[in-house]
Design a protein around this motif. Structure first.
Motif, PDB file in Angstrom:
ATOM      1  N   GLU A 181      57.681   8.502   9.050  1.00 59.88           N
ATOM      2  CA  GLU A 181      57.959   7.194   8.465  1.00 59.88           C
ATOM      3  C   GLU A 181      57.564   7.241   6.987  1.00 59.88           C
ATOM      4  O   GLU A 181      56.571   7.867   6.610  1.00 59.88           O
ATOM      5  N   VAL A 182      58.353   6.577   6.144  1.00 58.58           N
ATOM      6  CA  VAL A 182      58.109   6.578   4.699  1.00 58.58           C
ATOM      7  C   VAL A 182      57.622   5.201   4.265  1.00 58.58           C
ATOM      8  O   VAL A 182      58.167   4.179   4.682  1.00 58.58           O
TER       9      VAL A 182
ATOM     10  N   MET B  28      65.341  18.627   8.780  1.00 60.87           N
ATOM     11  CA  MET B  28      65.034  17.190   8.739  1.00 60.87           C
ATOM     12  C   MET B  28      66.084  16.436   7.945  1.00 60.87           C
ATOM     13  O   MET B  28      66.596  16.909   6.937  1.00 60.87           O
ATOM     14  N   THR B  29      66.396  15.224   8.400  1.00 59.04           N
ATOM     15  CA  THR B  29      67.359  14.368   7.717  1.00 59.04           C
ATOM     16  C   THR B  29      66.871  12.935   7.783  1.00 59.04           C
ATOM     17  O   THR B  29      65.832  12.652   8.368  1.00 59.04           O
ATOM     18  N   THR B  30      67.592  12.032   7.166  1.00 63.13           N
ATOM     19  CA  THR B  30      67.203  10.627   7.209  1.00 63.13           C
ATOM     20  C   THR B  30      67.693   9.989   8.496  1.00 63.13           C
ATOM     21  O   THR B  30      68.661  10.442   9.108  1.00 63.13           O
ATOM     22  N   GLY B  31      67.012   8.926   8.918  1.00 68.04           N
ATOM     23  CA  GLY B  31      67.385   8.235  10.144  1.00 68.04           C
ATOM     24  C   GLY B  31      66.819   6.828  10.156  1.00 68.04           C
ATOM     25  O   GLY B  31      66.373   6.311   9.133  1.00 68.04           O
ATOM     26  N   GLU B  32      66.819   6.230  11.319  1.00 68.91           N
ATOM     27  CA  GLU B  32      66.252   4.898  11.489  1.00 68.91           C
ATOM     28  C   GLU B  32      65.184   4.947  12.568  1.00 68.91           C
ATOM     29  O   GLU B  32      65.441   5.388  13.688  1.00 68.91           O
ATOM     30  N   SER B  33      63.993   4.498  12.224  1.00 68.09           N
ATOM     31  CA  SER B  33      62.879   4.407  13.185  1.00 68.09           C
ATOM     32  C   SER B  33      62.569   5.747  13.857  1.00 68.09           C
ATOM     33  O   SER B  33      62.887   5.925  15.033  1.00 68.09           O
ATOM     34  N   PRO B  34      61.954   6.673  13.171  1.00 65.42           N
ATOM     35  CA  PRO B  34      61.424   6.602  11.819  1.00 65.42           C
ATOM     36  C   PRO B  34      62.452   6.976  10.753  1.00 65.42           C
ATOM     37  O   PRO B  34      63.583   7.346  11.075  1.00 65.42           O
TER      38      PRO B  34
END
Length: 235
Positions: free
Chosen positions: A63-64, A45-51
């Motif tokens: 989503e955070v 898992m990594t960071t992204g946009e939407s979610p």
């Protein structure tokens, strides 16, 4: 993850995080907590946009959100910008902070902090509001991910009553089956609670104070570009 490296232990923050990086810092903190407590489950898992968090390999999106009052969010942004903005705007930021019930306090003659004299009110309301703010987005996530969930970051230590009723409060927020999220993580300074929406079951894992502090440090350092997901601390 290696959360007790010299880089993390020796890091000293000398000012509040920039307001523009606060959200990213929170997302990285959640990601760090999940990777630390569930290393096999979230290593892709990594960071992204939407979610905000995405595992495209396993089809999981998270989503955070942060369970805070709207006024507290305004104060947090104002405090972050207080000494980073132009001098002419300092008084404006101070007025925002003071008008929302906070006062200034000096720590050890150097650092400035803010505090409120009131007690925490309406834990249930603000917790559920943090969920409702995100619910409209879940249908669009289901197009891209097989399982979608929510991670709720608690900025303050909750009461024991709230801790024992989080799963109940989460289930109350489900209005329509088609917008249901599959799972929820509730992350505090001293624990992480996993709630499976479909089976109505929970699992709790504890965090020590030094672990929580290190994970928050790693999250902020990554948001500020001092660490990357390829560094030792994340592996």
């Amino acid at each position: 993850m290696k959360i007790t490296t010299d880089l993390v232990k020796n890091n000293k923050f000398t000012s509040p995080i920039k307001a523009s990086l606060l959200k990213h810092s929170q997302e990285y903190r959640v990601l760090a907590t999940l990777r630390y407590l569930y290393p096999q489950k979230f290593n892709s898992m990594t960071t992204g946009e939407s979610p905000d968090l995405q595992d495209c390999v396993n089809g999981i999106g998270i989503e955070v959100t942060v369970a805070v009052k709207e006024n507290d969010m305004k104060v947090s942004r104002a405090f972050s910008e207080l000494y980073q903005d132009e001098p002419k705007n300092i008084e404006k930021h101070k007025k925002i902070i003071e008008s929302n019930g906070y006062s200034f306090a000096t720590i050890k003659g150097e650092k400035v902090a803010i505090a409120t004299s009131g007690t925490s009110i309406g834990e249930k309301y603000f917790f559920q509001e943090s969920i409702r703010r995100k619910m409209k987005k879940f249908p669009q996530y289901r197009i891209k991910f097989e399982r979608t969930g929510l991670a709720i970051l608690l900025p303050d230590i909750p009461t024991s009553y709230a801790e024992n009723h989080f799963s109940e409060w989460i289930s109350e927020c489900q209005v329509e089956p088609e917008i249901i999220y599959d799972f929820v993580y509730v992350i505090s300074h001293r624990f992480c609670i996993y709630y499976d929406v479909h089976t109505n079951t929970t699992e709790k894992r504890s965090l020590k104070e030094n672990e929580s502090r290190s994970l928050a440090t790693i999250g902020r350092m990554t948001a500020e570009g001092k660490l990357t997901l390829e560094d030792t601390e994340w592996l």
